[in-house]
Design an enzyme around this catalytic site. Structure first.
Site, PDB file in Angstrom:
ATOM      1  N   ASP A 117      -7.177   4.093  -4.398  1.00 34.37           N
ATOM      2  CA  ASP A 117      -7.810   3.954  -3.080  1.00 34.37           C
ATOM      3  C   ASP A 117      -8.416   5.332  -2.793  1.00 34.37           C
ATOM      4  O   ASP A 117      -8.663   6.102  -3.743  1.00 34.37           O
ATOM      5  CB  ASP A 117      -6.776   3.532  -2.020  1.00 34.37           C
ATOM      6  CG  ASP A 117      -7.413   3.048  -0.720  1.00 34.37           C
ATOM      7  OD1 ASP A 117      -7.824   1.878  -0.655  1.00 34.37           O
ATOM      8  OD2 ASP A 117      -7.522   3.843   0.240  1.00 34.37           O
ATOM      9  N   LYS A 146       0.866  -1.190   0.000  1.00 29.58           N
ATOM     10  CA  LYS A 146       0.000   0.000   0.000  1.00 29.58           C
ATOM     11  C   LYS A 146       0.888   1.220   0.000  1.00 29.58           C
ATOM     12  O   LYS A 146       2.009   1.179   0.511  1.00 29.58           O
ATOM     13  CB  LYS A 146      -0.882   0.022   1.252  1.00 29.58           C
ATOM     14  CG  LYS A 146      -2.123   0.849   1.112  1.00 29.58           C
ATOM     15  CD  LYS A 146      -3.239   0.029   0.484  1.00 29.58           C
ATOM     16  CE  LYS A 146      -4.478   0.830   0.201  1.00 29.58           C
ATOM     17  NZ  LYS A 146      -5.599  -0.064  -0.128  1.00 29.58           N
TER      18      LYS A 146
HETATM   19  P1  NDP Z   1     -13.068   7.410  -2.611  1.00 31.46           P
HETATM   20  O1  NDP Z   1     -12.004   8.431  -2.469  1.00 31.46           O
HETATM   21  O2  NDP Z   1     -13.672   7.162  -3.927  1.00 31.46           O
HETATM   22  O3  NDP Z   1     -14.258   7.715  -1.595  1.00 31.46           O
HETATM   23  C1  NDP Z   1     -14.041   7.821  -0.235  1.00 31.46           C
HETATM   24  C2  NDP Z   1     -15.357   8.141   0.451  1.00 31.46           C
HETATM   25  O4  NDP Z   1     -15.180   8.033   1.858  1.00 31.46           O
HETATM   26  C3  NDP Z   1     -15.808   9.582   0.174  1.00 31.46           C
HETATM   27  O5  NDP Z   1     -17.199   9.639   0.219  1.00 31.46           O
HETATM   28  C4  NDP Z   1     -15.180  10.316   1.348  1.00 31.46           C
HETATM   29  O6  NDP Z   1     -15.811  11.538   1.675  1.00 31.46           O
HETATM   30  C5  NDP Z   1     -15.386   9.317   2.454  1.00 31.46           C
HETATM   31  N1  NDP Z   1     -14.372   9.548   3.496  1.00 31.46           N
HETATM   32  C6  NDP Z   1     -13.044   9.578   3.336  1.00 31.46           C
HETATM   33  N2  NDP Z   1     -12.431   9.861   4.495  1.00 31.46           N
HETATM   34  C7  NDP Z   1     -13.427  10.011   5.392  1.00 31.46           C
HETATM   35  C8  NDP Z   1     -13.455  10.312   6.775  1.00 31.46           C
HETATM   36  N3  NDP Z   1     -12.316  10.522   7.458  1.00 31.46           N
HETATM   37  N4  NDP Z   1     -14.673  10.362   7.403  1.00 31.46           N
HETATM   38  C9  NDP Z   1     -15.841  10.164   6.700  1.00 31.46           C
HETATM   39  N5  NDP Z   1     -15.864   9.883   5.388  1.00 31.46           N
HETATM   40  C10 NDP Z   1     -14.682   9.810   4.755  1.00 31.46           C
HETATM   41  O7  NDP Z   1     -12.445   6.060  -2.013  1.00 31.46           O
HETATM   42  P2  NDP Z   1     -12.914   4.557  -2.208  1.00 31.46           P
HETATM   43  O8  NDP Z   1     -14.389   4.490  -2.354  1.00 31.46           O
HETATM   44  O9  NDP Z   1     -12.053   3.948  -3.234  1.00 31.46           O
HETATM   45  O10 NDP Z   1     -12.492   3.911  -0.808  1.00 31.46           O
HETATM   46  C11 NDP Z   1     -13.381   3.825   0.296  1.00 31.46           C
HETATM   47  C12 NDP Z   1     -12.906   2.736   1.224  1.00 31.46           C
HETATM   48  O11 NDP Z   1     -12.874   1.484   0.530  1.00 31.46           O
HETATM   49  C13 NDP Z   1     -11.499   2.899   1.786  1.00 31.46           C
HETATM   50  O12 NDP Z   1     -11.453   2.342   3.084  1.00 31.46           O
HETATM   51  C14 NDP Z   1     -10.640   2.062   0.849  1.00 31.46           C
HETATM   52  O13 NDP Z   1      -9.445   1.643   1.457  1.00 31.46           O
HETATM   53  C15 NDP Z   1     -11.588   0.899   0.621  1.00 31.46           C
HETATM   54  N6  NDP Z   1     -11.332   0.082  -0.563  1.00 31.46           N
HETATM   55  C16 NDP Z   1     -11.261   0.644  -1.804  1.00 31.46           C
HETATM   56  C17 NDP Z   1     -11.061  -0.161  -2.907  1.00 31.46           C
HETATM   57  C18 NDP Z   1     -11.082   0.374  -4.296  1.00 31.46           C
HETATM   58  O14 NDP Z   1     -10.996  -0.419  -5.229  1.00 31.46           O
HETATM   59  N7  NDP Z   1     -11.193   1.674  -4.512  1.00 31.46           N
HETATM   60  C19 NDP Z   1     -10.859  -1.609  -2.765  1.00 31.46           C
HETATM   61  C20 NDP Z   1     -11.053  -2.101  -1.418  1.00 31.46           C
HETATM   62  C21 NDP Z   1     -11.248  -1.261  -0.380  1.00 31.46           C
HETATM   63  P3  NDP Z   1     -15.057  12.936   1.404  1.00 31.46           P
HETATM   64  O15 NDP Z   1     -15.241  13.194  -0.048  1.00 31.46           O
HETATM   65  O16 NDP Z   1     -15.734  13.924   2.279  1.00 31.46           O
HETATM   66  O17 NDP Z   1     -13.623  12.721   1.802  1.00 31.46           O
HETATM   67  O1  2IT Z   2      -7.889  -1.832  -0.577  1.00 38.30           O
HETATM   68  C1  2IT Z   2      -7.855  -2.320  -1.714  1.00 38.30           C
HETATM   69  O2  2IT Z   2      -8.004  -3.536  -1.913  1.00 38.30           O
HETATM   70  C2  2IT Z   2      -7.665  -1.422  -2.860  1.00 38.30           C
HETATM   71  N1  2IT Z   2      -7.600  -0.206  -2.671  1.00 38.30           N
HETATM   72  C3  2IT Z   2      -7.513  -1.973  -4.241  1.00 38.30           C
HETATM   73  C4  2IT Z   2      -6.097  -2.399  -4.481  1.00 38.30           C
HETATM   74  C5  2IT Z   2      -5.765  -2.816  -5.889  1.00 38.30           C
HETATM   75  O3  2IT Z   2      -4.570  -3.083  -6.090  1.00 38.30           O
HETATM   76  O4  2IT Z   2      -6.628  -2.885  -6.756  1.00 38.30           O
END
Ligand code: NDP
Ligand code: 2IT
Length: 452
Positions: free
Chosen positions: A171, A131
């Site tokens: 992420d 990461k």
């Molecule tokens: P995005 O940046 O697309 O979205 C993040 C969302 O979470 C936004 O709505 C954001 O709001 C909110 N957020 C972020 N920080 C905070 C906080 N401190 N308190 C409240 N809300 C918050 O990210 P992703 O959707 O990609 O990721 C979301 C989660 O999923 C993370 O934990 C990530 O690690 C996990 N994840 C992502 C993957 C992927 O493929 N993208 C894969 C597996 C897991 P705001 O705009 O206000 O910051």
């Molecule tokens: O938390 C996660 O699994 C991710 N942000 C996706 C990682 C990836 O390599 O696609």
């Protein structure tokens, strides 16, 4: 020489982790959440104990940290910090996302890289755990500022990554715009077009379905959990947090499966729409979030009957299903109590470590269906793994083929959790199942390599 078979208890083990990683609360929390299941497991399987496997996985192979300078639109010089945590590459090249957010610290990235190691193992694909990211906050920055930051970040990172070494992706704060700038700079610096990043757009080697894969995969996993209990998604009410990539695609698949999605959120608060967020409303949110980069509060101005709750999380809203998809520790013990008081049927984690240790304990004690992140949100990285395969094979697969591969992958991960987490009464502890199944594959590979 005899091998030591002393196995520390959980608290002694965590004391050691704490003293070696002072102040790194998120990392210590993630290690504890895994160690609570692995320590009893290695007591019954002493070869893993003798190999000190958990102690070794909880020590990243290496952490690269670097300065990232960039110039903002007003010609000020800005200085941020960048990291890549390469946790473990026993079963494949390091693989995991990049996070850009002002609350990124080394502890946060170490927890994420540690979790990623088990998650990637569960997919069965050849991917180790890593990461990275930066404390750079893309919110409110112009496209050109984001571009200059990404170019500067990659100018350091490129020497540490590559398709057989370490393959970053997105992420929080890193979506297709950022991956485009990062990949463009990687290609420029190396002179090579190769799959060193995933989450690319389909025009230049990205996989179909990667954007949707994490959120859809969460719902496929949830569907498996429900169907084992003769339940289905149709007609259930769901509370979703977040409004980013994972939240919006989890909501989309929930809606498609007949569930009623009541909430979405961002770091300012949550919106509650008692009529349900349908696909048209969700499309409006997608445009708001991805093109206009707006705030979720605007939903309540657009749709009658919806309310915005400033600085609150949605866990008090009565629901059958809770799907936290924002960030770590967003669901605390009070939130867990509220969900349990409302007889929640299932909680499935889209975000990484969204439940605090106490909240997760409450769900496990209550015996509800609780799908932990490392299993439930593995669909995103799994399709990243399929993007790597497509890039090395110079092929691209159709959406439908990828959707059926994702469905099968999530069924397979669910099956592994059941196999390792089923108790004598037939109830499944998905947390224990995911921890043990994820650990075992990495551990077996590490034992084969000897002491390295
Ligand atoms: P995005 O940046 O697309 O979205 C993040 C969302 O979470 C936004 O709505 C954001 O709001 C909110 N957020 C972020 N920080 C905070 C906080 N401190 N308190 C409240 N809300 C918050 O990210 P992703 O959707 O990609 O990721 C979301 C989660 O999923 C993370 O934990 C990530 O690690 C996990 N994840 C992502 C993957 C992927 O493929 N993208 C894969 C597996 C897991 P705001 O705009 O206000 O910051
Ligand atoms: O938390 C996660 O699994 C991710 N942000 C996706 C990682 C990836 O390599 O696609």
């Amino acid at each position: 020489m005899t091998l030591s078979n002393h196995c520390p208890d959980l608290e002694t083990f965590i004391d050691g982790v704490r003293s070696r990683n002072p102040g790194q609360d998120e990392f210590i929390q993630a290690v504890r959440d895994v160690a609570q299941d692995i320590i009893p497991f290695v007591r019954d399987n002493p070869e893993y104990n003798e190999g000190e496997i958990l102690r070794r996985i909880a020590e990243p192979d290496r952490i690269v940290s670097f300065r990232v300078c960039w110039e903002d639109d007003d010609h000020n010089i800005r200085v941020e910090r960048g990291w890549r945590v390469q946790n473990n590459n026993a079963v494949g090249p390091y693989k995991g996302g990049l996070r850009f957010s002002d609350n990124v610290t080394e502890s946060v990235l170490k927890f994420l890289a540690f979790e990623q190691t088990f998650k990637n193992s569960l997919t069965g694909l050849p991917m180790g755990g890593g990461k990275g990211g930066s404390n750079f906050n893309p919110k409110g920055k112009s496209d050109r500022e984001v571009m200059r930051f990404c170019q500067s970040f990659m100018t350091e990172l490129y020497r540490h990554i590559g398709p057989d070494t370490d393959v970053p992706a997105g992420d929080i704060g890193v979506g297709s715009r950022e991956i485009g700038y990062l990949f463009g700079q990687y290609k420029r610096l190396t002179g090579r077009w190769e799959g060193a990043l995933t989450g690319k757009a389909s025009e230049y080697g990205g996989s179909e379905l990667r954007t949707e894969a994490t959120g859809y995969g969460v719902v496929y996993f949830l569907r498996e959990m429900l169907s084992r209990k003769d339940e289905e998604l149709d007609g259930k009410t769901a509370v979703v947090s977040g409004s980013g990539n994972v939240a919006l695609h989890a909501a989309e698949k929930l809606i498609a499966e007949g569930a009623k999605v009541l909430t979405l959120s961002d770091s300012d608060g949550f919106i509650h729409d008692p009529d349900g967020i349908d696909q048209d409303k969700l499309d409006w949110v997608k445009t708001l979030k991805t093109e206009k980069r707006g705030r979720i509060s605007e939903y309540a101005e657009e749709y009658n009957g919806a309310e915005f709750h400033q600085d609150k999380a949605p866990w008090q809203v009565d629901c059958d299903l809770a799907v936290p998809c924002a960030t770590q520790n967003e669901l605390d013990e009070d939130g867990a109590e509220a969900l349990l008081d409302n007889d929640v049927l299932a909680v499935v984690e889209g975000a990484n470590m969204p439940s605090t240790t106490e909240a997760a304990e409450r769900f496990r004690e209550a015996g509800i269906l609780f799908g932990p992140a490392k299993a439930a949100n593995a669909g995103g990285v799994a399709v990243s793994g399929l993007e790597m395969s497509q890039n090395s094979g110079r092929v691209s697969w159709e959406h439908e083929k990828l959707d059926s591969m994702l469905t099968e992958l999530m069924q397979d991960i669910h099956g592994k959790c059941v196999e390792s987490g089923e108790g004598e009464d037939g109830a499944v502890d998905y947390v224990r199942g995911a921890n043990i199944a994820g650990f075992r594959r990495v551990a077996d590979a590490m034992l084969a390599f000897g002491v390295v």
